[in-house]
Scaffold this active site. Structure first.
Site, PDB file in Angstrom:
ATOM      1  N   ALA A   1       9.756  13.043  -7.019  1.00  0.00           N
ATOM      2  CA  ALA A   1      10.488  13.157  -8.286  1.00  0.00           C
ATOM      3  C   ALA A   1      10.399  11.894  -9.144  1.00  0.00           C
ATOM      4  O   ALA A   1      10.331  11.971 -10.367  1.00  0.00           O
ATOM      5  CB  ALA A   1      11.954  13.483  -8.006  1.00  0.00           C
TER       6      ALA A   1
ATOM      7  N   GLN B   1       0.822  11.762  -8.065  1.00  0.00           N
ATOM      8  CA  GLN B   1       0.480  11.156  -9.354  1.00  0.00           C
ATOM      9  C   GLN B   1      -0.019  12.178 -10.365  1.00  0.00           C
ATOM     10  O   GLN B   1      -0.210  11.846 -11.530  1.00  0.00           O
ATOM     11  CB  GLN B   1      -0.590  10.075  -9.163  1.00  0.00           C
TER      12      GLN B   1
ATOM     13  N   ASN C   1      -3.380   6.729  -7.481  1.00  0.00           N
ATOM     14  CA  ASN C   1      -2.231   5.990  -8.009  1.00  0.00           C
ATOM     15  C   ASN C   1      -2.604   4.640  -8.591  1.00  0.00           C
ATOM     16  O   ASN C   1      -1.819   4.048  -9.314  1.00  0.00           O
ATOM     17  CB  ASN C   1      -1.165   5.805  -6.918  1.00  0.00           C
TER      18      ASN C   1
ATOM     19  N   CYS D   1       0.509  -6.914  -0.689  1.00  0.00           N
ATOM     20  CA  CYS D   1       0.918  -7.836   0.355  1.00  0.00           C
ATOM     21  C   CYS D   1       1.042  -7.073   1.665  1.00  0.00           C
ATOM     22  O   CYS D   1       1.791  -6.110   1.743  1.00  0.00           O
ATOM     23  CB  CYS D   1       2.260  -8.448  -0.033  1.00  0.00           C
TER      24      CYS D   1
ATOM     25  N   THR E   1       6.310  10.124   0.399  1.00  0.00           N
ATOM     26  CA  THR E   1       5.926   9.578   1.705  1.00  0.00           C
ATOM     27  C   THR E   1       6.297  10.548   2.824  1.00  0.00           C
ATOM     28  O   THR E   1       5.486  10.853   3.703  1.00  0.00           O
ATOM     29  CB  THR E   1       6.636   8.219   1.932  1.00  0.00           C
TER      30      THR E   1
HETATM   31  C1  LIG Z   1      -0.248   8.979  -4.645  1.00  0.00           C
HETATM   32  C2  LIG Z   1       1.091   8.665  -4.030  1.00  0.00           C
HETATM   33  N1  LIG Z   1       1.447   9.327  -2.918  1.00  0.00           N
HETATM   34  C3  LIG Z   1       2.636   9.105  -2.325  1.00  0.00           C
HETATM   35  C4  LIG Z   1       3.520   8.198  -2.843  1.00  0.00           C
HETATM   36  C5  LIG Z   1       4.834   7.976  -2.137  1.00  0.00           C
HETATM   37  O1  LIG Z   1       5.871   8.595  -2.834  1.00  0.00           O
HETATM   38  P1  LIG Z   1       7.387   8.100  -2.614  1.00  0.00           P
HETATM   39  O2  LIG Z   1       7.514   6.794  -3.312  1.00  0.00           O
HETATM   40  O3  LIG Z   1       8.208   9.187  -3.236  1.00  0.00           O
HETATM   41  O4  LIG Z   1       7.605   8.018  -1.148  1.00  0.00           O
HETATM   42  C6  LIG Z   1       3.191   7.478  -3.993  1.00  0.00           C
HETATM   43  C7  LIG Z   1       4.110   6.477  -4.549  1.00  0.00           C
HETATM   44  O5  LIG Z   1       3.746   5.584  -5.264  1.00  0.00           O
HETATM   45  C8  LIG Z   1       1.940   7.728  -4.616  1.00  0.00           C
HETATM   46  O6  LIG Z   1       1.553   7.080  -5.717  1.00  0.00           O
END
Ligand SMILES: Cc1ncc(COP(=O)(O)O)c(C=O)c1O
Length: 355
Positions: free
Chosen positions: A178, A157, A129, A297, A51
């Site tokens: 990670a 992913q 994802n 949600c 994120t």
């Molecule tokens: C495609 C994708 N991008 C970003 C993220 C966010 O990663 P993090 O949980 O390390 O913040 C996720 C988490 O599920 C994801 O699947």
């Protein structure tokens, strides 16, 4: 991680022996991750996860750009979609969302047709994802490069599930996390191509070459590097494929999304007609299975997945969907037990509804 937390507990920015030993652990982990990704270690910026890596790239790119257009695939993770929407509104960029085909894969030509001389950034995830579908990132990056359009590829992913070579892809920004490869939660990395413009994301002590201030999470980064050594996600394909074969044999009206295009090996997203995905999820949870549903949600309301919606799946079918991610620890008999449980729950629910 234990060694890093106990024997290298100094601050990697400190000059003394304790700091130097933490710095060594951090540098070794950075080198290992860089080797795995085939990129120079100086291109890696450690973050608190995928994120933050996405936020850093989007803010860092858009805040430095002149007003223009941002082209994004409509099936991005919320850490891309919400961040892009926010910064486009704040900075006055036009946002162009491009929908995938029904099978969940973006048509590269449709996406590239939206790129023009006003485009200041493009974003496309490597693997979705929810559906696991692999996207045509290589082609899109090549087209963007010809027009000098910066591109963010969210590879969270894809890592460990398909071959990831950062130098070969040559996108401006590529994000990783990670915990998606069995590493610790709360650690990620953004690979920034040499020469790409990126405004500083966090000011302070000037860590990470001034790009992201804040004392580095040394045990977390060490855990990230260690996790890269134990990836066997390709092995999950046999289990996933066996699961899908059995579910279609037991419940022929089930639709598996994205099954006719390339997907990462461990993911399966499907619709069980007439069933509420959330109810199935809760029943499976009671039986010890941890799966996700096709709705999320938001603000107290259950909304159908934006990915399924973008694929043209109607709201009713989206709400009847489930997502299963197989881990390296799962076996064919786990997958069979899951199908058996789904069949049992479905017939029980139908019976209760008097169907
Ligand atoms: C495609 C994708 N991008 C970003 C993220 C966010 O990663 P993090 O949980 O390390 O913040 C996720 C988490 O599920 C994801 O699947």
């Amino acid at each position: 991680m234990h060694d890093a937390a106990t024997h290298a507990s100094g601050n990697p920015s400190s000059m003394h022996w304790a700091g130097r030993s933490a710095r060594r652990v951090l540098d070794d982990a950075r080198d290992k991750i860089a080797r795995y990704l085939n990129v120079e270690s100086g291109c890696l910026v450690f973050t608190s996860g995928g994120t933050e890596a996405n936020n850093m790239a989007i803010f860092g790119c858009l805040s430095a750009a002149k007003k223009g257009k941002v082209v994004v695939s409509a099936i991005e993770h919320p850490s891309v979609l919400q961040t892009i929407t926010y910064w486009c509104e704040r900075l006055g960029h036009e946002l162009c969302l491009v929908r995938p085909q029904k099978n969940g894969q973006m048509d590269a030509d449709t996406f590239c047709a939206q790129l023009d001389e006003r485009t200041v950034m493009a974003c496309m995830m490597w693997a979705n994802n929810e559906s696991g579908v692999i996207q045509p990132v290589q082609h899109v990056v090549e087209v963007c490069k010809k027009s000098s359009i910066p591109v963010l590829v969210d590879a969270v992913q894809a890592l460990g599930k398909t071959s990831v070579d950062v130098s070969a892809l040559s996108a401006d920004f590529i994000s990783f996390s990670a915990h998606k490869i069995g590493g610790p939660k709360g650690v990620g990395v953004l690979a920034v191509r040499r020469g790409s413009q990126l405004e500083t994301w966090a000011l302070g002590g000037g860590q990470e070459r001034g790009r992201r201030s804040g004392t580095e999470n040394v045990p977390g980064v060490a855990g990230f590097a260690a996790a890269l050594g134990v990836l066997h996600y390709a092995d999950t394909q046999v289990v996933r494929d066996g699961f899908e074969k059995k579910i279609l044999a037991s419940m022929p009206d089930v639709t598996i999304h994205g099954s006719d295009v390339e997907r990462v090996a461990n993911t399966s997203m499907f619709t069980v007609p007439g069933m509420d995905g959330e109810t199935l999820l809760m029943q499976l949870d009671l039986a010890g299975f941890a799966v996700a549903s096709g709705s999320a949600c938001s603000s107290g309301k259950r909304e159908p997945s934006h990915v399924l919606q973008a694929m043209g799946v109607n709201d009713r079918a989206a709400r009847s969907s489930l997502r299963v991610s197989f881990g390296v620890e799962h076996t064919a008999s786990d997958a069979e037990a899951l199908v058996d449980e789904l069949v049992r729950i479905r017939s029980l629910l139908k019976h209760m509804a008097g169907l």
